[in-house]
Design a protein around this motif. Structure first.
Motif, mmCIF file in Angstrom:
data_model
loop_
_atom_site.group_PDB
_atom_site.id
_atom_site.type_symbol
_atom_site.label_atom_id
_atom_site.label_comp_id
_atom_site.label_asym_id
_atom_site.label_seq_id
_atom_site.Cartn_x
_atom_site.Cartn_y
_atom_site.Cartn_z
ATOM 1 N N PRO A 182 0.735 -1.347 -0.063
ATOM 2 C CA PRO A 182 -0.267 -0.098 0.068
ATOM 3 C C PRO A 182 0.748 1.247 0.009
ATOM 4 N N THR A 183 0.495 2.385 -0.672
ATOM 5 C CA THR A 183 1.005 3.578 -0.663
ATOM 6 C C THR A 183 0.429 4.317 0.690
ATOM 7 N N PHE A 184 1.071 5.395 1.129
ATOM 8 C CA PHE A 184 0.702 6.289 2.140
ATOM 9 C C PHE A 184 -0.772 6.859 1.771
ATOM 10 N N GLU A 185 -0.800 7.450 0.678
ATOM 11 C CA GLU A 185 -2.258 8.023 -0.160
ATOM 12 C C GLU A 185 -3.086 6.926 0.249
ATOM 13 N N GLU A 186 -3.206 5.789 -0.123
ATOM 14 C CA GLU A 186 -3.967 4.762 -0.089
ATOM 15 C C GLU A 186 -4.539 4.545 1.435
ATOM 16 N N VAL A 187 -3.418 4.551 2.304
ATOM 17 C CA VAL A 187 -3.811 4.238 3.818
ATOM 18 C C VAL A 187 -4.607 5.464 4.183
ATOM 19 N N LEU A 188 -4.132 6.745 3.868
ATOM 20 C CA LEU A 188 -4.886 7.921 4.345
ATOM 21 C C LEU A 188 -6.508 7.816 3.793
ATOM 22 N N ARG A 189 -6.727 7.435 2.555
ATOM 23 C CA ARG A 189 -8.044 7.070 2.184
ATOM 24 C C ARG A 189 -8.705 6.103 2.757
ATOM 25 N N TRP A 190 -7.985 4.794 3.021
ATOM 26 C CA TRP A 190 -8.539 3.797 3.776
ATOM 27 C C TRP A 190 -9.055 4.298 5.099
ATOM 28 N N GLN A 191 -8.195 5.058 5.843
ATOM 29 C CA GLN A 191 -8.631 5.618 7.249
ATOM 30 C C GLN A 191 -9.800 6.338 7.028
ATOM 31 N N ASP A 192 -10.078 7.265 6.341
ATOM 32 C CA ASP A 192 -11.484 7.796 5.994
ATOM 33 C C ASP A 192 -12.478 6.956 5.904
ATOM 34 N N GLN A 193 -12.186 6.237 4.838
ATOM 35 C CA GLN A 193 -13.343 5.077 4.601
ATOM 36 C C GLN A 193 -13.552 4.274 5.885
ATOM 37 N N GLN A 194 -12.579 3.677 6.747
ATOM 38 C CA GLN A 194 -12.810 2.953 7.885
ATOM 39 C C GLN A 194 -13.608 3.885 8.692
ATOM 40 N N THR A 195 -13.367 5.022 9.019
ATOM 41 C CA THR A 195 -13.985 5.911 10.162
ATOM 42 C C THR A 195 -15.464 6.365 9.566
ATOM 43 N N ARG A 196 -15.656 6.339 8.313
ATOM 44 C CA ARG A 196 -17.037 6.557 7.889
ATOM 45 C C ARG A 196 -17.842 4.938 8.248
ATOM 46 N N GLU A 197 -17.399 4.141 7.787
ATOM 47 C CA GLU A 197 -18.101 2.645 7.791
ATOM 48 C C GLU A 197 -18.162 2.298 9.355
ATOM 49 N N ARG A 198 -17.240 2.643 10.019
ATOM 50 C CA ARG A 198 -17.308 2.095 11.641
ATOM 51 C C ARG A 198 -17.903 3.234 12.594
ATOM 52 N N GLY A 199 -17.932 4.401 11.920
ATOM 53 C CA GLY A 199 -19.047 5.287 12.749
ATOM 54 C C GLY A 199 -17.938 5.924 13.862
ATOM 55 N N LYS A 200 -16.881 5.672 13.841
ATOM 56 C CA LYS A 200 -15.760 6.219 15.104
ATOM 57 C C LYS A 200 -14.535 6.552 14.384
ATOM 58 N N GLN A 201 -13.850 7.429 15.002
ATOM 59 C CA GLN A 201 -12.477 7.888 14.229
ATOM 60 C C GLN A 201 -11.538 6.729 14.301
ATOM 61 N N VAL A 202 -10.870 6.480 13.398
ATOM 62 C CA VAL A 202 -10.022 5.703 13.151
ATOM 63 C C VAL A 202 -8.429 6.451 13.076
ATOM 64 N N TRP A 203 -7.475 6.016 13.800
ATOM 65 C CA TRP A 203 -6.054 6.475 14.223
ATOM 66 C C TRP A 203 -5.255 5.718 13.450
ATOM 67 N N ILE A 204 -4.230 6.386 12.785
ATOM 68 C CA ILE A 204 -3.070 5.638 12.297
ATOM 69 C C ILE A 204 -1.740 6.157 12.978
ATOM 70 N N TYR A 205 -0.489 5.441 13.004
ATOM 71 C CA TYR A 205 0.584 5.880 13.507
ATOM 72 C C TYR A 205 1.711 5.716 12.584
ATOM 73 N N PRO A 206 2.063 6.437 11.450
ATOM 74 C CA PRO A 206 3.137 5.904 10.482
ATOM 75 C C PRO A 206 4.422 6.552 11.193
ATOM 76 N N GLU A 207 5.497 5.648 10.624
ATOM 77 C CA GLU A 207 6.934 5.934 11.084
ATOM 78 C C GLU A 207 7.550 6.345 9.717
ATOM 79 N N MET A 208 8.463 7.498 10.098
ATOM 80 C CA MET A 208 9.293 7.946 8.987
ATOM 81 C C MET A 208 10.891 6.690 9.133
ATOM 82 N N LYS A 209 10.992 6.005 8.154
ATOM 83 C CA LYS A 209 12.016 5.169 8.073
ATOM 84 C C LYS A 209 13.357 5.620 7.552
ATOM 85 N N HIS A 210 14.426 5.920 8.345
ATOM 86 C CA HIS A 210 15.923 6.328 7.813
ATOM 87 C C HIS A 210 15.764 7.562 7.255
ATOM 88 N N PRO A 211 15.305 8.528 7.873
ATOM 89 C CA PRO A 211 15.133 9.726 7.172
ATOM 90 C C PRO A 211 16.771 10.357 6.403
#
Length: 388
Positions: free
Chosen positions: A172-201
């Motif tokens: 998955p891309t980060f863009e896809e994850v951000l859209r997935w987060q919105d979709q899951q928030t709507r479908e589940r009726g509660k805010q979904v949180w995510i916790y991405p990590e920046m690797k080896h900046p």
């Protein structure tokens, strides 16, 4: 066990204080900032980190104890199991500048790239944060090329059953994850949180693929760059978090490895400090000037002795709390090899130990949450801890 007993004895009033404002239950309504539209904040709440249950259960790379890590399937299952936050995902760039979710830029162990003869010539040996590493690297592939690959189980010896799902999900891309987060928030009726990590900046900045600006741009595009936005960003490099703090208002977390290690950005800049220095009061005060929390190894919270047994807790939890930092240590796993020796059962690499006893010991220290590969176990452990 001495440590477990002492933790239980000390946890009475402290536990009540810790849980005073907790949101209980396996699902735990998780409220926070909005995803695709500001109007959602009125519907789902905008309490930010304060709205999360404590101890917070973070699905480590999703539900990676049951599915190949950093796949939509793993992320989805983590939510289904009651995780309060999903670590979606470890962010690394492609050759053409997209952010994708892989544990490391080297993908030989997490994808089927070795089975693709068209990419045999991409195999390289590179020095990644001082370590010579051989394999295939995301920065040598375009996004279109990476999308032809499929995820596989990273540690099959410990999780042979997960190999059943090899090949079922793409990267998955980060863009896809951000859209997935919105979709899951709507479908589940509660805010979904995510916790991405920046690797080896530092590694990627040297290659002209800086992560911080790309992460900030994506968060701003999806209107998730505010203090109460349901996205916590983490990194093992303090200067990377300091840089990102100037670009977005999200809650940020500095990850901390072993006490005698040095963050790679410190190595590159000649900063002599180790993690042991950063967890001292002065180091924590500095981190608190640009981060909301820390993600220490569990061993920084309760060290292990020479035999691998838990000893007595350090003062890290109270020291961090004094300067306003939350603590989300890593990583709880059910399998024997990952548990303290005094909580193991047998010697099989894929067998479960007394993980509930281990959770009790760590929760009793007052940590604000924990990363876990098996979110369902973490949720049950929290319920038991809350009941006392």
């Amino acid at each position: 066990m001495g440590t477990q007993k002492s933790n239980e004895q000390a946890s009475g009033t402290g536990r009540r204080a810790l849980l005073g404002a907790a949101v209980l239950g396996a699902g735990g309504a998780v409220l926070g900032g909005t995803g695709t539209a500001r109007a959602d904040s009125a519907r789902y709440g905008s309490g930010g980190l304060r709205s999360l249950p404590k101890p917070t259960i973070v699905g480590h790379r999703g539900a990676s104890g049951y599915r190949p890590e950093h796949t939509i399937g793993s992320y989805q299952l983590a939510l289904d199991m009651g995780a309060d936050i999903v670590e979606a995902g470890d962010l690394v760039p492609t050759k053409d500048g997209h952010l994708v979710c892989r544990h490391e830029p080297e993908i030989g162990g997490t994808t089927d790239v070795a089975d693709h003869p068209e990419f045999a010539g991409r195999k390289r040996t590179k020095v990644l944060d001082g370590v010579s590493t051989t394999g295939w690297f995301t920065e040598d592939f375009t996004l279109a090329e990476l999308k032809t690959l499929r995820a596989i189980e990273r540690i099959p010896a410990n999780r042979p059953h997960n190999t059943l799902y090899n090949g079922r999900w793409e990267i998955p891309t980060f863009e896809e994850v951000l859209r997935w987060q919105d979709q899951q928030t709507r479908e589940r009726g509660k805010q979904v949180w995510i916790y991405p990590e920046m690797k080896h900046p530092t590694y990627f900045r040297k290659q002209g693929l800086p992560l911080e600006e790309r992460v900030a741009k994506a968060l701003r595009k999806h209107r998730k760059d505010e203090r109460t936005s349901p996205v916590i960003v983490q990194s093992f490099e303090p200067t990377s978090i300091e840089r990102l703090n100037k670009l977005v208002d999200n809650p940020l977390v500095v990850l901390l490895s072993g006490a005698d290690t040095r963050p790679w950005d410190f190595v590159e800049t000649g900063d002599p400090r180790t993690v042991a220095d950063l967890v001292k009061p002065a180091g924590l005060r500095e981190l608190a000037s640009y981060a909301r929390g820390i993600g220490p190894t569990l061993d920084l919270v309760i060290p292990r002795d020479a035999e691998g047994n838990l000893t007595e807790p350090t003062t890290l939890v109270s020291d961090a709390h004094k300067v306003g930092l939350i603590l989300h240590p890593w990583t709880m796993r059910n399998e024997n090899p990952f548990l303290p020796a005094d909580f193991r059962k047998g010697t099989e690499a894929d067998a479960y130990g007394d993980v509930f006893g281990a959770y009790e010991a760590y929760f009793a220290t007052g940590i604000d949450g924990v990363f876990t590969d098996q979110p369902d176990t973490g949720v049950l452990a929290r319920e038991a801890f809350v009941r006392g």
